[in-house]
Design an enzyme around this catalytic site. Structure first.
Site, PDB file in Angstrom:
ATOM      1  N   ARG A 174       0.717  -1.199  -0.120  1.00 59.87           N
ATOM      2  CA  ARG A 174      -0.070  -0.014   0.012  1.00 59.87           C
ATOM      3  C   ARG A 174       0.859   1.209   0.090  1.00 59.87           C
ATOM      4  O   ARG A 174       1.982   1.506   0.573  1.00 59.87           O
ATOM      5  CB  ARG A 174      -0.696   0.040   1.277  1.00 59.87           C
ATOM      6  N   SER A 199       8.180  -5.191   5.929  1.00 59.39           N
ATOM      7  CA  SER A 199       7.824  -6.083   7.250  1.00 59.39           C
ATOM      8  C   SER A 199       8.616  -7.418   7.206  1.00 59.39           C
ATOM      9  O   SER A 199       7.973  -8.520   7.005  1.00 59.39           O
ATOM     10  CB  SER A 199       6.372  -6.403   7.216  1.00 59.39           C
ATOM     11  N   ASP A 221       6.640  -3.663  10.469  1.00 57.95           N
ATOM     12  CA  ASP A 221       5.335  -3.189  10.610  1.00 57.95           C
ATOM     13  C   ASP A 221       4.802  -3.297  12.221  1.00 57.95           C
ATOM     14  O   ASP A 221       3.894  -2.591  12.611  1.00 57.95           O
ATOM     15  CB  ASP A 221       4.232  -4.265   9.971  1.00 57.95           C
TER      16      ASP A 221
END
Ligand code: GLC
Length: 502
Positions: free
Chosen positions: A109, A180, A233
């Site tokens: 994203r 992440s 993350d």
């Protein structure tokens, strides 16, 4: 004569009934005999997966000890306890336009946020979500990062009303990069990839600087951006949640993978080198997915899954808990039941042999089926595995297997959280009368969408903590902390001071 005939008919009828009874009985014996090995396998699996409160407590102790060891020195424990170099958690004073790129699963994203400073906070935000073509997850660095840079370019060009970046300002826009995977950082905006997890395996990237790779790809496309913060993350989740709630001490991800980060005092980090931040604390990325303990319950299915994975011997805690694996464990148990106990009849359904065909969202849909005839279970078995016409008994058995697998994962995750609480001394009440509130921010699709999993996590925590302490612990769903959190960290670590004005 007529009587005789009647008698004969009666006799014949009785014989037929007796014959039918025989057939029924024989069928019952056959089905019971067939079912016995099924139940034997299921009961054995259930017994192996059971985790008593005592065992969870021992596991939490193990976790706390290994956290200490990982803070002592690099390589001191399989818990890497990676330093994030976050020294300013966002406060709410941050102002300006910031971007975030969130990469770590099957989608990435890109987010932009306009921060208005104290009182105004997030004024406006927008994001775009893009699926990563599977071949790029196991391809080359250049291909993956070029794909991302192209999307970044489009997104920045679409910046519209409500987002303000002075026209005459030629400095780069700042971006927080949530990556992440385990990264050994050398500063807030640089770090090298330690290893891949969660099914990624891109050649020539391990040991490389993640920010340099992204910056190179952006430069090739003339995307004028500067990575102001590189974060995991879990770190983004802590930052995003802390922005709204000062009592947040840790962030946990329960999604495709699983991991946790928490706020630690620099004094408690012997391996810290260099000047300590003014705040005296930082955030540690535990990489708890790699945790191992003799208190785990490892079954033959887990062993085989691990052995056949891209990273055998690694990420064992993650392989027992996370969304990437739960459906796959279920598939393996079903395969054994089909092969050894003819659960689906004499022929083993061929699709059951296909690794990762049964995904955790499908398992969750079956697990939450509340229809009287378990319609969803029947439909999923047909659609995904090509298994037709399953009996209610078989469907119920599958729900039972979901219970075993999901609850083991949730209970393990709860034990992990208890490990962090122990490390922070928050598994007991403070001696003085100080009111204590401890917030653990949790994010990730597994936690968000697999309700039975998250409910079990909460109830397990209540079971393994005393009632008084449990009342001080809040498990908070931090929606999208990792994306916004990275943008906030880019702001709080901005090179341009006016963004950080207090
Ligand atoms: C994997 C990664 C870790 C990440 C987690 C959750 O465990 O190694 O860095 O935080 O997945 O996405």
């Amino acid at each position: 004569m007529g009587k005789a005939v009647v008698a004969a008919v009666v006799v014949a009828g009785a014989a037929a009934v007796a014959g039918a009874a025989l057939v029924v009985r024989r069928r019952m014996v056959t089905s019971a005999a067939r079912w016995a090995p099924v139940m034997q396998i299921v009961e054995e699996f259930k017994k192996q997966c059971a985790m008593s409160a005592t065992r969870l407590n021992q596991l939490a102790n193990d976790m706390a000890i290994k956290m200490e060891a990982g803070l002592e020195s690099d390589g001191g424990s399989e818990l890497k306890m990676l330093l994030s170099y976050v020294d300013n958690l966002p406060t709410g004073d941050e102002k300006g336009l910031f971007y975030a790129l969130d990469l770590g699963g099957t989608n990435f994203r890109i987010i932009r946020v306009q921060l208005g400073g104290q009182g105004k906070r997030v004024v406006k935000q927008e994001f775009v979500e893009v699926a990563i073509p599977p071949k790029l997850m196991v391809g080359t660095v250049d291909d993956l990062f070029d794909f991302i840079a192209a999307e970044l370019e489009d997104f920045v060009n679409s910046e519209g009303e409500g987002f303000h970046f002075p026209d005459d300002d030629y400095r780069p826009r700042e971006i927080g990069f949530t990556f992440s995977f385990p990264v050994k950082q050398s500063s807030i905006a640089s770090g090298v990839l330690v290893k891949w997890t969660k099914g990624f395996n891109i050649t020539n990237m391990v040991g490389e600087d993640v920010v340099a790779e992204l910056s190179r790809a952006m430069a090739k496309r003339d995307v004028n951006m500067r990575v102001a913060a590189l974060v995991n993350d879990t770190i983004g989740t802590v930052a995003g949640a802390r922005y709204h709630d000062k009592d947040v001490v840790a962030g946990v991800i329960l999604g495709t993978g699983t991991n946790a980060a928490y706020i630690e005092r620099i004094q408690a980090i012997p391996k810290w080198r260099g000047t300590p931040p003014k705040s005296g604390e930082t955030v540690i990325n535990m990489e708890w997915g790699n945790f191992q303990s003799s208190h785990f319950t490892i079954t033959e299915y887990d062993l085989a899954l691990d052995l056949e994975s891209l990273n055998p011997g690694e990420q064992i805690f993650e392989k027992l808990i996370a969304g990437m694996y739960l459906g796959e464990i279920l598939r393996r148990v079903l395969l054994k039941l089909a092969e050894r106990a003819a659960l689906f009849g004499d022929v083993v359904p061929p699709k059951l042999n296909e690794p990762f065909i049964l995904k955790t969202p499908a398992m969750s849909a079956m697990h939450h089926d509340t229809s009287w005839n378990l319609r969803v279970v029947g439909r999923k078995l047909k659609e995904i595995l090509g298994i037709q016409n399953t009996s209610l008994k078989v469907r119920k058995l599958i729900v039972k297997l979901c219970d075993i697998i999901a609850y083991r994962g949730a209970r393990l995750a709860a034990a992990g959280i208890l490990g962090i609480l122990k490390k922070l001394g928050r598994n007991t009440l403070p001696k003085d009368d100080i009111k204590q509130r401890t917030v653990i921010a949790v994010d990730g699709g597994l936690f968000e969408h697999y309700t039975k999993f998250s409910k079990c996590l909460n109830s397990t925590l209540a079971e393994i903590l005393s009632k008084e302490v449990a009342a001080t612990i809040v498990i908070d769903h931090a929606n999208d902390g990792s994306g916004i959190g990275a943008a906030l960290l880019a702001a709080s670590h901005s090179q341009y001071l006016e963004h950080r004005e207090s």
